[in-house]
Scaffold this motif. Structure first.
Motif, PDB file in Angstrom:
ATOM      1  N   ARG A 188       0.816  -0.996  -0.028  1.00  0.00           N
ATOM      2  CA  ARG A 188       0.118   0.209  -0.039  1.00  0.00           C
ATOM      3  C   ARG A 188       0.869   1.273   0.011  1.00  0.00           C
ATOM      4  O   ARG A 188       1.979   1.320   0.516  1.00  0.00           O
ATOM      5  CB  ARG A 188      -0.937   0.006   1.353  1.00  0.00           C
ATOM      6  N   LEU A 189       0.344   2.285  -0.674  1.00  0.00           N
ATOM      7  CA  LEU A 189       1.216   3.535  -0.584  1.00  0.00           C
ATOM      8  C   LEU A 189       1.257   4.308   0.718  1.00  0.00           C
ATOM      9  O   LEU A 189       0.187   4.387   1.318  1.00  0.00           O
ATOM     10  CB  LEU A 189       0.617   4.482  -1.753  1.00  0.00           C
ATOM     11  N   VAL A 190       2.516   4.404   1.124  1.00  0.00           N
ATOM     12  CA  VAL A 190       2.633   5.030   2.448  1.00  0.00           C
ATOM     13  C   VAL A 190       3.675   6.302   2.306  1.00  0.00           C
ATOM     14  O   VAL A 190       4.079   6.661   1.220  1.00  0.00           O
ATOM     15  CB  VAL A 190       3.138   4.242   3.450  1.00  0.00           C
ATOM     16  N   GLY A 191       3.515   7.202   3.267  1.00  0.00           N
ATOM     17  CA  GLY A 191       4.688   8.152   3.346  1.00  0.00           C
ATOM     18  C   GLY A 191       5.497   7.851   4.427  1.00  0.00           C
ATOM     19  O   GLY A 191       5.566   6.950   5.099  1.00  0.00           O
ATOM     20  N   LEU A 192       7.114   8.350   4.166  1.00  0.00           N
ATOM     21  CA  LEU A 192       7.938   8.059   5.046  1.00  0.00           C
ATOM     22  C   LEU A 192       8.649   9.413   5.299  1.00  0.00           C
ATOM     23  O   LEU A 192       9.040  10.162   4.612  1.00  0.00           O
ATOM     24  CB  LEU A 192       9.066   7.157   4.366  1.00  0.00           C
ATOM     25  N   THR A 193       8.988   9.447   6.625  1.00  0.00           N
ATOM     26  CA  THR A 193       9.932  10.556   7.185  1.00  0.00           C
ATOM     27  C   THR A 193      10.831  10.096   8.035  1.00  0.00           C
ATOM     28  O   THR A 193      10.605   8.911   8.820  1.00  0.00           O
ATOM     29  CB  THR A 193       8.960  11.585   7.995  1.00  0.00           C
ATOM     30  N   PRO A 194      12.257  10.408   7.757  1.00  0.00           N
ATOM     31  CA  PRO A 194      13.268   9.733   8.450  1.00  0.00           C
ATOM     32  C   PRO A 194      13.146  10.156   9.966  1.00  0.00           C
ATOM     33  O   PRO A 194      12.835  11.201  10.474  1.00  0.00           O
ATOM     34  CB  PRO A 194      14.565  10.368   7.799  1.00  0.00           C
ATOM     35  N   VAL A 195      13.731   9.346  10.748  1.00  0.00           N
ATOM     36  CA  VAL A 195      13.656   9.120  12.294  1.00  0.00           C
ATOM     37  C   VAL A 195      14.516  10.402  12.489  1.00  0.00           C
ATOM     38  O   VAL A 195      14.239  11.337  13.198  1.00  0.00           O
ATOM     39  CB  VAL A 195      13.916   8.135  13.041  1.00  0.00           C
ATOM     40  N   SER A 196      15.890  10.357  11.975  1.00  0.00           N
ATOM     41  CA  SER A 196      16.724  11.551  12.194  1.00  0.00           C
ATOM     42  C   SER A 196      16.515  12.425  10.953  1.00  0.00           C
ATOM     43  O   SER A 196      16.529  12.099   9.815  1.00  0.00           O
ATOM     44  CB  SER A 196      17.980  10.884  12.186  1.00  0.00           C
ATOM     45  N   ALA A 197      16.210  13.842  11.287  1.00  0.00           N
ATOM     46  CA  ALA A 197      15.894  14.623  10.238  1.00  0.00           C
ATOM     47  C   ALA A 197      16.801  15.222   9.230  1.00  0.00           C
ATOM     48  O   ALA A 197      16.385  15.363   7.986  1.00  0.00           O
ATOM     49  CB  ALA A 197      15.209  16.062  10.751  1.00  0.00           C
ATOM     50  N   ASP A 198      18.097  14.505   9.507  1.00  0.00           N
ATOM     51  CA  ASP A 198      19.155  14.905   8.442  1.00  0.00           C
ATOM     52  C   ASP A 198      19.474  13.741   7.570  1.00  0.00           C
ATOM     53  O   ASP A 198      20.494  13.834   6.736  1.00  0.00           O
ATOM     54  CB  ASP A 198      20.440  15.500   9.100  1.00  0.00           C
ATOM     55  N   SER A 199      18.581  12.551   7.879  1.00  0.00           N
ATOM     56  CA  SER A 199      19.095  11.508   7.022  1.00  0.00           C
ATOM     57  C   SER A 199      18.397  11.746   5.549  1.00  0.00           C
ATOM     58  O   SER A 199      17.236  12.579   5.493  1.00  0.00           O
ATOM     59  CB  SER A 199      18.259  10.180   7.625  1.00  0.00           C
ATOM     60  N   ALA A 255      15.448   2.342  -2.795  1.00  0.00           N
ATOM     61  CA  ALA A 255      15.854   1.777  -1.551  1.00  0.00           C
ATOM     62  C   ALA A 255      14.619   0.817  -1.168  1.00  0.00           C
ATOM     63  O   ALA A 255      13.552   0.855  -1.425  1.00  0.00           O
ATOM     64  CB  ALA A 255      16.136   2.638  -0.529  1.00  0.00           C
ATOM     65  N   HIS A 256      15.062  -0.126  -0.310  1.00  0.00           N
ATOM     66  CA  HIS A 256      13.966  -1.362   0.056  1.00  0.00           C
ATOM     67  C   HIS A 256      13.775  -1.018   1.353  1.00  0.00           C
ATOM     68  O   HIS A 256      14.600  -0.528   2.288  1.00  0.00           O
ATOM     69  CB  HIS A 256      14.568  -2.617  -0.288  1.00  0.00           C
ATOM     70  N   LEU A 257      12.551  -1.428   1.951  1.00  0.00           N
ATOM     71  CA  LEU A 257      12.019  -1.392   3.145  1.00  0.00           C
ATOM     72  C   LEU A 257      12.177  -2.664   3.915  1.00  0.00           C
ATOM     73  O   LEU A 257      11.962  -3.863   3.493  1.00  0.00           O
ATOM     74  CB  LEU A 257      10.651  -0.935   3.214  1.00  0.00           C
ATOM     75  N   MET A 258      12.768  -2.665   5.132  1.00  0.00           N
ATOM     76  CA  MET A 258      12.864  -3.893   6.072  1.00  0.00           C
ATOM     77  C   MET A 258      12.351  -3.544   7.351  1.00  0.00           C
ATOM     78  O   MET A 258      12.519  -2.705   7.802  1.00  0.00           O
ATOM     79  CB  MET A 258      14.634  -4.171   5.971  1.00  0.00           C
ATOM     80  N   ILE A 296      10.435   1.887  10.233  1.00  0.00           N
ATOM     81  CA  ILE A 296      10.884   0.846   9.473  1.00  0.00           C
ATOM     82  C   ILE A 296      12.347   1.219   8.830  1.00  0.00           C
ATOM     83  O   ILE A 296      12.376   2.505   8.882  1.00  0.00           O
ATOM     84  CB  ILE A 296       9.994   0.604   8.281  1.00  0.00           C
ATOM     85  N   ARG A 297      12.925   0.211   8.137  1.00  0.00           N
ATOM     86  CA  ARG A 297      14.464   0.504   7.828  1.00  0.00           C
ATOM     87  C   ARG A 297      14.217   0.734   6.278  1.00  0.00           C
ATOM     88  O   ARG A 297      13.686   0.042   5.666  1.00  0.00           O
ATOM     89  CB  ARG A 297      15.488  -0.674   8.293  1.00  0.00           C
ATOM     90  N   ILE A 298      14.982   1.783   5.864  1.00  0.00           N
ATOM     91  CA  ILE A 298      15.208   1.970   4.603  1.00  0.00           C
ATOM     92  C   ILE A 298      16.695   1.445   4.215  1.00  0.00           C
ATOM     93  O   ILE A 298      17.767   2.179   4.617  1.00  0.00           O
ATOM     94  CB  ILE A 298      15.045   3.502   4.261  1.00  0.00           C
ATOM     95  N   ASP A 312      21.288   2.509   5.305  1.00  0.00           N
ATOM     96  CA  ASP A 312      20.428   1.833   6.114  1.00  0.00           C
ATOM     97  C   ASP A 312      20.017   2.816   7.325  1.00  0.00           C
ATOM     98  O   ASP A 312      20.701   3.196   8.133  1.00  0.00           O
ATOM     99  CB  ASP A 312      21.162   0.794   6.694  1.00  0.00           C
ATOM    100  N   ILE A 313      18.794   3.488   6.960  1.00  0.00           N
ATOM    101  CA  ILE A 313      18.365   4.263   8.084  1.00  0.00           C
ATOM    102  C   ILE A 313      16.987   4.136   8.574  1.00  0.00           C
ATOM    103  O   ILE A 313      16.324   3.011   7.691  1.00  0.00           O
ATOM    104  CB  ILE A 313      18.064   5.813   7.234  1.00  0.00           C
ATOM    105  N   GLU A 314      16.354   4.726   9.377  1.00  0.00           N
ATOM    106  CA  GLU A 314      15.240   4.484  10.018  1.00  0.00           C
ATOM    107  C   GLU A 314      13.963   5.497   9.748  1.00  0.00           C
ATOM    108  O   GLU A 314      14.722   6.693   9.495  1.00  0.00           O
ATOM    109  CB  GLU A 314      15.317   4.309  11.656  1.00  0.00           C
ATOM    110  N   ALA A 315      12.935   5.208   9.451  1.00  0.00           N
ATOM    111  CA  ALA A 315      11.956   5.963   8.948  1.00  0.00           C
ATOM    112  C   ALA A 315      10.659   5.874   9.491  1.00  0.00           C
ATOM    113  O   ALA A 315      10.357   4.691   9.810  1.00  0.00           O
ATOM    114  CB  ALA A 315      11.759   6.212   7.442  1.00  0.00           C
ATOM    115  N   THR A 316       9.797   6.869   9.948  1.00  0.00           N
ATOM    116  CA  THR A 316       8.456   6.612  10.372  1.00  0.00           C
ATOM    117  C   THR A 316       7.415   6.330   9.177  1.00  0.00           C
ATOM    118  O   THR A 316       7.456   7.305   8.196  1.00  0.00           O
ATOM    119  CB  THR A 316       8.070   7.704  11.189  1.00  0.00           C
ATOM    120  N   VAL A 317       6.683   5.357   9.292  1.00  0.00           N
ATOM    121  CA  VAL A 317       5.555   5.445   8.413  1.00  0.00           C
ATOM    122  C   VAL A 317       4.392   6.318   8.441  1.00  0.00           C
ATOM    123  O   VAL A 317       3.758   6.481   9.713  1.00  0.00           O
ATOM    124  CB  VAL A 317       5.097   3.759   8.240  1.00  0.00           C
ATOM    125  N   THR A 318       3.943   6.816   7.650  1.00  0.00           N
ATOM    126  CA  THR A 318       2.647   7.829   7.893  1.00  0.00           C
ATOM    127  C   THR A 318       1.755   7.443   6.664  1.00  0.00           C
ATOM    128  O   THR A 318       2.056   6.792   5.690  1.00  0.00           O
ATOM    129  CB  THR A 318       3.169   9.282   7.668  1.00  0.00           C
TER     130      THR A 318
END
Lengths: 190, 95, 985
Positions: free
Chosen positions: C891-902, C908-911, C955-957, C965-971
């Motif tokens: 499903r289509l989602v939005g992603l924002t990085p947990v650390s704003a400077d990432s 990239a793939h989601l894990m 989730i990991r990107i 390999d960064i972390e992001a919040t699913v929205t």
């Protein structure tokens, strides 16, 4: 006529039409054509013909043909489809005019600004046309009109006088590319 | 290749876009009980004959007509060219 | 100037001397010469070094089959390697260099390869350069390129121009020898539309090279008369310097006309070559025949050449390669050469005929049953060794040797459409199959009819025959009396028993030994032998080589030649320069480009442009002080959200849909319903493909009951229109609906931002109420602007802001953008480009090309419920396949990085956190990313498994290509205004 304040540009991006004279060939952008496309509604061919006869002084042209009458040029563009062309200065809202005329016998679409139009004249244009499009150029006679590819662009070519006078319609957004091609071909054979 | 257009006469294949098997015209009834299977077969099962083949060509750089072209895939000989709309009507697709 | 090998007569213009240079040395020739004939006249026999062994080589033929005399013609950017001296028309100031030599042609250090020949045998590359693989780029390739090779490219841009064109005719005649001329005369007089093409700069073919009379006249005089008559016929087009190089389906031929290759520099704008695509209703191949050599030891020295070529040089160009000549023949034609040369004052030191019953002549000695077994002379032939019938060996001094091994019909073009030639025993050669292509007939020597009389007659007959197909009646012309000698030939291909190398393919340095070795190593099919030994490759394609190799293979297998088979001839017949294929399509004009109506204005603003298909679109508009594209784009995005911006969206496809059944038609092509859309309203529509996956999206505006305007994405404008025509013509031909593209006809601008309405109210004429109440979200209508110009207004939004799209006839686009920017000044409205457009749509969570990539279902896009089950639309049935409507699908989602400077990277793939990053654990992928000035960080859109149920998860990107390999919040996919309030204010 409206008296709005916007100044139109030609397809080549100028305020006046561009003319190139190359050897014996004259290539002239003609911005003064109003174009309306006409597509007959199902089963209304005869009705459409009846309504148009006074304008065309006769029948709508068949495949590969154009009718070049005093008041309008009609070109067959497809199965049950035609372009009608008339001077833009006298017909600023040509599609609306035609729609009023043909009513529900045909779908009418404004096409004036979809095209760049070049008038091509010279004593022998066959060598130039041979460089441009995959048609038997020497066999084109007055009243022939057909779609063709010119340098990957879908164009429409109308023969007004065999070998000597043609009108070429090309997609307006590629006017510069088409112009370049025509000029190059003219230089090549001039 | 040259395709002898039923309205325009011989035109170079450069002006056309190829679209494959003309059986795509025979679209199944979407409301039939077996619609899912019918559409699966319609879309994915094609014959690939060495020989006479009815196929769709679109006159994209011309008058935008869809054609049904009967071509021999082994000799390239084109034996018949029809307007797809005529072909479809003949097969009853105009309701 | 001395031209010591020049004879009397010939078809050269002695009153027009031309000076030229070869390897820096100046010479003189005459108009009508080729480079080869002029060099021979000046006693230059050494013209090049061979491909592999760097053996000294001289001219071998008098035509386009030349394997040896390849030179670099011209200099600088005009340098053209591998030019055949035999077909290079001499012009004043011509400069040519020999090839494949270092430091000089006479002393070439790489001639050491000749001594190392036992290492350079068949399959040398395959055997030697196997490993290590790293050596390929660093050692093998550069070394091979330098040592083995032909001419050098200039490395510079070709300064000449090339053109292309299209020709149509009833009958295309390929080759203007006796049969071609007779055919042209026949067809021309019948009024047929005829093209007669010949690769030579003079028409006449072999008639120019023979002394035989036609009736009582010189062949060249008869030719001139015929050409004179033909050139006065308006229905006949004579094309000299034109090679018909390929035959394609349904009577299409490729030809290249060397319009200005024979001048020092073409005039400006004039093409050097023109590539022609010829549509011929019927064609006639009258391409003549190519003589074949006889192989023997050291048969490759300068001075050894085809006997028929010697005859052509003597008769047409008044040149001999030497004053002392030996002829080696297996047929009567070799005798003809010897007699012609002798009559021209050349000393025939001997004629060696392998036949025991050879005719004899008083002018020179004939050795019947003899064979030439070897030759001497380092840089040019000095003598040949002859084994006489009685077994004794005799050495004969000579400067040139003519080889007459019989003639091969030039069947090449008959093979381009899979025609296979058949063996003709009488002439020991392949001829075109008698039941060949009905569109391409064959006459004269190309058909194996070698006598002049036969050629003339068959040319005329085949022309009559071909025109009969076209219902054009033609009649046999009066043909002159001509030579009608029978073919007396004994098949004889190579001299057996030698220990040294006997060349079969001079251009690729393939010898009899190489063929034997290849055969011994198991390469028995002729196609395999060709590739293993390189026989018949490169510029001459083995025109003089292949048949000899077939004979060797046949002997090895104990078969007859026709049982060995031939390799397939493919186009081009002779090499065609890439420039000719490119024609006018070079540089900026490589393909046509499309300009938006605001292009000129955008250029004035200093916009940066991007190619979107053929369109050039403004990507962003940098202002003073901005040094990085992100500064411009961030500013544009913020300005739109804060106040307003204008973007040219003309490139979106616009399709006019009219007719009584227009609404029903849209119901078929869109997955959602349109029948009930009121006039004056616009609706978003999702098109599926028949397999149920999303094809494109856009809007349809209903201007009248029977009139809609449909928009498509820029990228799919063409394919969607094609699809709609398919639906209309093929699937629902009974519906009353008409389609036409109007993309070009309207200049369309998006006006977006909180002040969009205020801005437009300054433009739209007061008679039209565009207040929120009168013209709400998704309204559309026809208005006038700026005091009466008709326009179309749509209240649609891609940015998520209050927005409109306004369209005017294209010619007013430039004036309108200027007017809009002027009107927007008080609101600080800015122009924005495609980059900001992209950021705005990602912030809003609109799907675009990255999401509509042919793999997405409506459900994945969050539009599953849009697919109406109440009607039959394209893709509806198969979209319901169980696998495509799984609840756990992406499903289509939005992603924002947990650390704003990432930074989130598209692709990239989601894990899941804590799981190994592997394909098995893959949770989805990132489709679109942007830096969002609104959010203040990188953001992304992604397809995530069960994404609709995972908002708030982390989730990991993962991007293994870059160790990312960064972390992001699913929205949810909407980063701004998820409720859509801004659109509706």
């Amino acid at each position: 006529m409206s008296d709005h304040i916007l100044t139109p540009l030609t397809a080549l991006g100028k305020t006046t039409s561009t003319t190139d004279i190359i050897g014996g060939i004259t290539l002239c952008e003609n911005p003064n054509f109003a174009i309306a496309s006409l597509a007959v509604r199902q089963g209304r061919g005869q009705d459409l013909q009846t309504l148009l006869t006074p304008v065309l002084d006769g029948e709508l042209p068949g495949p590969g043909r154009a009718v070049l009458s005093e008041s309008a040029t009609a070109i067959w563009t497809g199965n049950g489809q035609w372009f009608l062309m008339a001077p833009l200065s006298e017909h600023p809202d040509y599609a609306a005019e035609i729609k009023d005329l043909v009513k529900d016998t045909a779908s009418v679409t404004e096409q004036t600004d979809g095209w760049v139009i070049f008038d091509l004249t010279g004593d022998d244009l066959v060598p130039m046309l041979e460089r441009l499009c995959n048609l038997n150029s020497k066999a084109l006679a007055a009243g022939h009109a057909t779609r063709c590819l010119i340098e990957h662009l879908g164009c429409l070519i109308i023969c007004r006088e065999s070998g000597r006078n043609f009108t070429i319609l090309g997609p307006r957004s590629s006017a510069s590319s088409l112009h370049h091609t025509l000029v190059t071909a003219a230089h090549s054979v001039a | 290749m040259i395709i002898n257009h039923p309205l325009l006469g011989p035109r170079d294949a450069q002006e056309f876009v190829y679209h494959g098997d003309a059986s795509l015209i025979d679209r199944p009834d979407a409301n039939a009980e077996t619609a899912l299977d019918d559409f699966h077969d319609y879309l994915y099962l094609r014959d690939n004959p060495a020989g006479s083949h009815k196929e769709l060509w679109f006159h994209e750089q011309g008058l935008r007509s869809w054609l049904v072209v009967t071509r021999d895939t082994t000799t390239q000989e084109i034996s018949l060219v029809e307007l797809a709309s005529d072909y479809a009507k003949r097969r009853g697709w105009d309701r | 100037m001395s031209q010591r090998n020049r004879l009397e007569g010939g078809l050269i213009e002695r009153r027009r001397p031309l000076s030229f240079s070869f390897d820096g040395k100046s010479y003189t020739g005459y108009a009508g010469d080729t480079l080869a004939s002029a060099l021979l006249a000046n006693d230059v026999r050494l013209m090049g070094r061979s491909f592999k062994y760097h053996r000294p080589r001289g001219v071998f033929s008098a035509g386009s089959e030349e394997p040896n005399a390849l030179v670099e013609l011209r200099s600088g950017a005009r340098r053209e390697p591998n030019s055949r001296a035999t077909v290079t028309e001499l012009y004043d100031g011509l400069k040519a260099e020999s090839q494949n030599k270092f430091p000089s042609l006479r002393f070439d250090v790489l001639a050491i390869n000749d001594a190392l020949s036992s290492f350079l045998s068949a399959g040398f590359y395959y055997k030697t350069f196997m490993w290590p693989s790293a050596f390929w780029e660093k050692v093998y390739e550069p070394a091979i390129r330098r040592a083995a090779g032909l001419g050098r490219l200039s490395g510079e841009e070709d300064t000449d121009t090339y053109d292309k064109g299209f020709l149509h005719c009833d009958l295309l005649i390929i080759g203007a020898g006796p049969s071609g001329l007779a055919a042209a005369l026949t067809a021309g007089r019948a009024g047929a539309d005829v093209i007669l093409a010949d690769e030579d700069f003079l028409m006449g073919g072999r008639l120019l090279a023979e002394k035989d009379l036609l009736s009582v006249r010189q062949g060249s005089d008869w030719t001139a008369d015929v050409i004179g008559e033909l050139s006065n016929l308006p229905n006949v087009r004579l094309m000299t310097r034109t090679t018909v190089f390929g035959q394609y389906d349904h009577g299409i031929f490729g030809a290249v006309e060397r319009v200005l290759d024979h001048v020092l520099e073409p005039q400006p704008h004039k093409p050097r070559q023109v590539l022609w695509r010829i549509h011929a209703k019927r064609a006639l191949l009258t391409a003549g025949a190519t003589e074949r050599p006889i192989a023997f030891e050291n048969n490759d020295r300068p001075g050894i050449m085809l006997a028929g070529a010697m005859r052509a040089y003597a008769n047409r160009w008044a040149v001999t390669a030497s004053k002392d000549v030996v002829i080696f023949t297996n047929n009567d034609d070799g005798h003809r050469t010897a007699r012609d040369l002798s009559a021209n004052g050349v000393n025939i030191a001997a004629l060696v005929d392998c036949r025991t019953n050879a005719p004899t002549w008083k002018e020179f000695e004939v050795f019947s049953g003899g064979e030439i077994i070897n030759s001497r002379g380092r840089l040019g032939l000095r003598s040949v060794k002859v084994r006489l019938q009685d077994g004794s060996v005799k050495e004969i001094a000579c400067g040139a040797l003519g080889l007459a091994g019989g003639w091969n019909p030039n069947v090449h073009l008959t093979c381009h459409k899979r025609g296979r030639p058949v063996w003709n025993k009488a002439i020991s050669a392949f001829i075109p199959a008698p039941d060949g292509d009905p569109l391409l007939r064959v006459a004269g020597a190309a058909a194996g009819i070698f006598s002049t009389r036969g050629a003339l007659k068959s040319g005329a007959e085949k022309a009559i025959d071909a025109l009969e197909d076209l219902d054009i009646s033609a009649h046999m012309p009066d043909l002159p009396e001509a030579e009608d000698a029978p073919i007396n030939a004994a098949p004889f291909w190579y001299v057996k028993g030698g220990k040294g190398r006997a060349w079969l393919d001079l251009q690729n340095d393939v010898t009899v030994k190489d063929i034997k070795l290849a055969h011994q190593e198991g390469f028995k099919s002729v196609e395999h032998v060709k590739r293993y030994t390189t026989l018949g490759m490169a510029t001459d394609q083995g025109k003089t080589a292949n048949i000899g190799a077939l004979a060797v293979l046949a002997d090895l297998d104990g078969k007859a030649i026709p049982d060995v088979g031939t390799t397939i001839f493919r186009p081009p017949y002779t090499p065609v320069s890439i420039g000719a294929f490119a024609g006018r399509s070079r540089g900026k004009e490589f393909r046509p480009y499309r300009l938006t109506p605001s292009h000129k204005w955008a250029e004035e603003q200093g916009a940066i442009f991007v190619e979107a298909g053929n369109w050039l679109r403004a990507q962003w508009f940098p202002i003073e002080g901005e040094t990085h594209w992100r500064q411009s784009v961030d500013r544009e995005v913020l300005a739109v959200r804060k106040s307003g911006g204008v973007c040219d969206v003309t490139t979106l496809g616009k399709i006019d849909v009219q007719g009584a059944d227009a609404a029903e038609f849209l119901n078929h092509i869109y997955s959602n319903g349109f029948a009930k859309l009121p006039v004056g309203k616009t609706r978003y529509g999702l098109m599926l493909r028949e397999d149920g996956l999303a094809m494109d999206d856009g809007t349809a505006a209903r201007l009248a009951e029977d009139h809609f305007v449909v928009t498509t994405t820029t990228a799919n404008a063409v394919s969607v229109f094609r699809h709609m025509e398919f639906c209309r013509q093929c699937l629902w031909p009974g519906l009353d609906v008409q389609l036409i593209s109007t993309t070009e006809a309207w200049a369309q601008f998006a006006v977006a931002g909180p002040n969009a309405r205020k801005l437009l109210q300054k433009i739209v004429d007061p008679a039209y109420d565009i207040s929120n109440e009168a013209f709400p979200y998704m309204a559309c209508g026809e208005v006038t602007i700026c005091g009466g110009l008709r326009a179309r207004l749509f209240r649609i939004s891609f940015s998520g802001e209050l927005a409109y799209e306004i369209a005017v006839p294209t010619r007013y686009g430039d004036a309108l953008i200027r007017r809009l920017m002027e009107a927007g000044r008080e609101f600080d409205a800015i122009p924005y480009g495609t980059e900001a457009l992209g950021v705005l749509r990602i912030e809003k969570g609109h799907a675009a090309g990255n999401e509509l990539n042919g793999q997405s279902t409506a459900a994945m896009l969050g539009m599953g419920r849009m697919v109406s089950q109440k009607k039959d639309s394209i893709g509806r049935v198969l979209a319901g396949r169980p696998h495509l409507i799984r609840e756990d699908d992406y499903r289509l989602v939005g992603l924002t990085p947990v650390s704003a400077d990432s930074t989130i990277l598209a692709g990239a793939h989601l894990m899941n956190i804590g799981e190994i990053a592997s394909a098995a654990n893959d949770q989805g992928w990132v489709t679109s990313t942007a830096y969002s000035p609104h959010i203040g960080s990188s953001i992304g859109l992604a397809f995530l498994k069960k994404g609709d149920q995972r908002h708030g998860d982390v989730i990991r990107i993962v991007n293994p290509l870059d160790d990312g390999d960064i972390e992001a919040t699913v929205t949810g996919p909407h980063f701004i205004d998820p409720e859509g309030e801004r659109l509706r204010v």
